[in-house]
Design a protein around this motif. Sequence first.
Motif, PDB file in Angstrom:
ATOM      1  N   ASP A  24       0.824  -1.220   0.000  1.00 21.71           N
ATOM      2  CA  ASP A  24       0.000   0.000   0.000  1.00 21.71           C
ATOM      3  C   ASP A  24       0.856   1.268   0.000  1.00 21.71           C
ATOM      4  O   ASP A  24       0.348   2.353   0.267  1.00 21.71           O
ATOM      5  CB  ASP A  24      -0.922   0.000   1.232  1.00 21.71           C
ATOM      6  CG  ASP A  24      -1.878  -1.173   1.222  1.00 21.71           C
ATOM      7  OD1 ASP A  24      -2.576  -1.344   0.197  1.00 21.71           O
ATOM      8  OD2 ASP A  24      -1.925  -1.919   2.208  1.00 21.71           O
ATOM      9  N   LEU A  25       2.117   1.126  -0.324  1.00 23.15           N
ATOM     10  CA  LEU A  25       3.043   2.263  -0.263  1.00 23.15           C
ATOM     11  C   LEU A  25       2.593   3.440  -1.145  1.00 23.15           C
ATOM     12  O   LEU A  25       2.636   4.600  -0.724  1.00 23.15           O
ATOM     13  CB  LEU A  25       4.444   1.793  -0.666  1.00 23.15           C
ATOM     14  CG  LEU A  25       5.549   2.822  -0.496  1.00 23.15           C
ATOM     15  CD1 LEU A  25       5.705   3.228   0.962  1.00 23.15           C
ATOM     16  CD2 LEU A  25       6.873   2.265  -1.021  1.00 23.15           C
ATOM     17  N   GLU A  26       2.159   3.131  -2.358  1.00 17.46           N
ATOM     18  CA  GLU A  26       1.745   4.237  -3.248  1.00 17.46           C
ATOM     19  C   GLU A  26       0.525   4.953  -2.694  1.00 17.46           C
ATOM     20  O   GLU A  26       0.417   6.172  -2.771  1.00 17.46           O
ATOM     21  CB  GLU A  26       1.463   3.713  -4.660  1.00 17.46           C
ATOM     22  CG  GLU A  26       2.759   3.546  -5.409  1.00 17.46           C
ATOM     23  CD  GLU A  26       2.578   3.129  -6.844  1.00 17.46           C
ATOM     24  OE1 GLU A  26       1.440   3.255  -7.359  1.00 17.46           O
ATOM     25  OE2 GLU A  26       3.566   2.667  -7.433  1.00 17.46           O
ATOM     26  N   TRP A  27      -0.386   4.177  -2.145  1.00 19.17           N
ATOM     27  CA  TRP A  27      -1.547   4.803  -1.492  1.00 19.17           C
ATOM     28  C   TRP A  27      -1.084   5.717  -0.360  1.00 19.17           C
ATOM     29  O   TRP A  27      -1.558   6.851  -0.233  1.00 19.17           O
ATOM     30  CB  TRP A  27      -2.503   3.729  -0.937  1.00 19.17           C
ATOM     31  CG  TRP A  27      -3.467   4.332   0.040  1.00 19.17           C
ATOM     32  CD1 TRP A  27      -4.600   5.031  -0.244  1.00 19.17           C
ATOM     33  CD2 TRP A  27      -3.323   4.369   1.474  1.00 19.17           C
ATOM     34  NE1 TRP A  27      -5.181   5.489   0.916  1.00 19.17           N
ATOM     35  CE2 TRP A  27      -4.412   5.102   1.975  1.00 19.17           C
ATOM     36  CE3 TRP A  27      -2.384   3.851   2.361  1.00 19.17           C
ATOM     37  CZ2 TRP A  27      -4.592   5.323   3.345  1.00 19.17           C
ATOM     38  CZ3 TRP A  27      -2.555   4.071   3.724  1.00 19.17           C
ATOM     39  CH2 TRP A  27      -3.656   4.800   4.195  1.00 19.17           C
ATOM     40  N   TYR A  28      -0.144   5.222   0.451  1.00 20.16           N
ATOM     41  CA  TYR A  28       0.343   6.007   1.598  1.00 20.16           C
ATOM     42  C   TYR A  28       0.860   7.357   1.113  1.00 20.16           C
ATOM     43  O   TYR A  28       0.520   8.412   1.651  1.00 20.16           O
ATOM     44  CB  TYR A  28       1.459   5.230   2.330  1.00 20.16           C
ATOM     45  CG  TYR A  28       1.952   5.947   3.565  1.00 20.16           C
ATOM     46  CD1 TYR A  28       1.486   5.607   4.828  1.00 20.16           C
ATOM     47  CD2 TYR A  28       2.867   6.998   3.452  1.00 20.16           C
ATOM     48  CE1 TYR A  28       1.926   6.294   5.957  1.00 20.16           C
ATOM     49  CE2 TYR A  28       3.302   7.690   4.571  1.00 20.16           C
ATOM     50  CZ  TYR A  28       2.830   7.332   5.818  1.00 20.16           C
ATOM     51  OH  TYR A  28       3.244   8.032   6.924  1.00 20.16           O
ATOM     52  N   ASP A  80     -11.021  -3.400  -2.488  1.00 19.06           N
ATOM     53  CA  ASP A  80      -9.864  -3.469  -1.589  1.00 19.06           C
ATOM     54  C   ASP A  80      -9.140  -2.129  -1.521  1.00 19.06           C
ATOM     55  O   ASP A  80      -8.149  -1.977  -0.810  1.00 19.06           O
ATOM     56  CB  ASP A  80      -8.909  -4.569  -2.067  1.00 19.06           C
ATOM     57  CG  ASP A  80      -7.876  -4.897  -0.996  1.00 19.06           C
ATOM     58  OD1 ASP A  80      -8.267  -5.034   0.185  1.00 19.06           O
ATOM     59  OD2 ASP A  80      -6.682  -4.977  -1.334  1.00 19.06           O
ATOM     60  N   GLU A  81      -9.647  -1.136  -2.252  1.00 29.62           N
ATOM     61  CA  GLU A  81      -8.979   0.166  -2.318  1.00 29.62           C
ATOM     62  C   GLU A  81      -9.077   0.902  -0.983  1.00 29.62           C
ATOM     63  O   GLU A  81     -10.179   1.025  -0.418  1.00 29.62           O
ATOM     64  CB  GLU A  81      -9.674   0.988  -3.417  1.00 29.62           C
ATOM     65  CG  GLU A  81      -9.003   2.294  -3.731  1.00 29.62           C
ATOM     66  CD  GLU A  81      -9.908   3.166  -4.619  1.00 29.62           C
ATOM     67  OE1 GLU A  81      -9.710   4.389  -4.620  1.00 29.62           O
ATOM     68  OE2 GLU A  81     -10.820   2.601  -5.270  1.00 29.62           O
ATOM     69  N   LEU A  82      -7.959   1.401  -0.499  1.00 27.44           N
ATOM     70  CA  LEU A  82      -7.978   2.131   0.779  1.00 27.44           C
ATOM     71  C   LEU A  82      -8.543   3.533   0.581  1.00 27.44           C
ATOM     72  O   LEU A  82      -8.181   4.226  -0.375  1.00 27.44           O
ATOM     73  CB  LEU A  82      -6.561   2.227   1.348  1.00 27.44           C
ATOM     74  CG  LEU A  82      -5.936   0.912   1.802  1.00 27.44           C
ATOM     75  CD1 LEU A  82      -4.454   1.102   2.133  1.00 27.44           C
ATOM     76  CD2 LEU A  82      -6.672   0.354   3.013  1.00 27.44           C
TER      77      LEU A  82
END
Length: 192
Positions: A24-28, A80-82
Amino acid sequence: MKNPDVFPTITTERLILREITEADLEWYMRHFSLPEIVDSTGFPGPKDMAVAREELESYILKPFRESTGIRWGITLKGSDELIGSCGFYKWEHEPHRRIEVGYDLHPVHWGKGIMKEAMKAVIDYGFVNMGLNRISLMAFSFNKRSTAFARRMGFVREGVLRENAFFRGRFYDDEYFAMVRSDWESLRNSEG
Ligand SMILES: CC(C)(COP(=O)(O)OP(=O)(O)OC[C@H]1O[C@@H](n2cnc3c(N)ncnc32)[C@H](O)[C@@H]1OP(=O)(O)O)[C@@H](O)C(=O)NCCC(=O)NCCS
């Protein structure tokens, strides 16, 4: 008390609160760079992916491993998208059993009661599964959405920490809230 070995996924009516991982790094990076999140938390977004990776490790992965906190990623059922995150940090174990809480939701999802639903489950998890006695929360005084949210959740305002935070060249007051175990018990009893 320690965190369990396996991350405790929580399911609510509309949401799945799941583990945040390195995948999830890119989301972060994206999420914590959103102007609405930076402006309301005072937490400057990571300046590049290397910093994002370090932050993900120190603010999310390590606290779970070392039982100093736990942060859930918020997803809508069926995807599953944050869309945000919430959870605990600065866990102080016996005898104090106290912790701090934080939350951040993508602005397109504000005004739908999503964070309320997520945080209700997270607070219950804290008092039931982590044996907490006190959950505290701090928000910039100007962050009216967050202070209103804290009150709606049943947190009690304990005071103001004057000029507690320095952000973009000036000092800001913080509002300080907490919910103790007896508040939580009365709240849940009154909800039936
Ligand atoms: C603080 C924050 C989480 C609040 O989000 P929010 O969506 O306003 O909060 P809630 O989940 O309680 O939603 C409440 C709103 O949804 C509405 N709503 C719609 N459907 C609802 C439902 N089924 N249940 C509850 N409320 C509902 C409520 O009427 C309320 O709207 P209003 O604020 O216009 O009165 C969000 O603004 C945020 O992420 N801000 C940036 C990060 C931040 O400030 N973090 C905290 C730093 S201290």
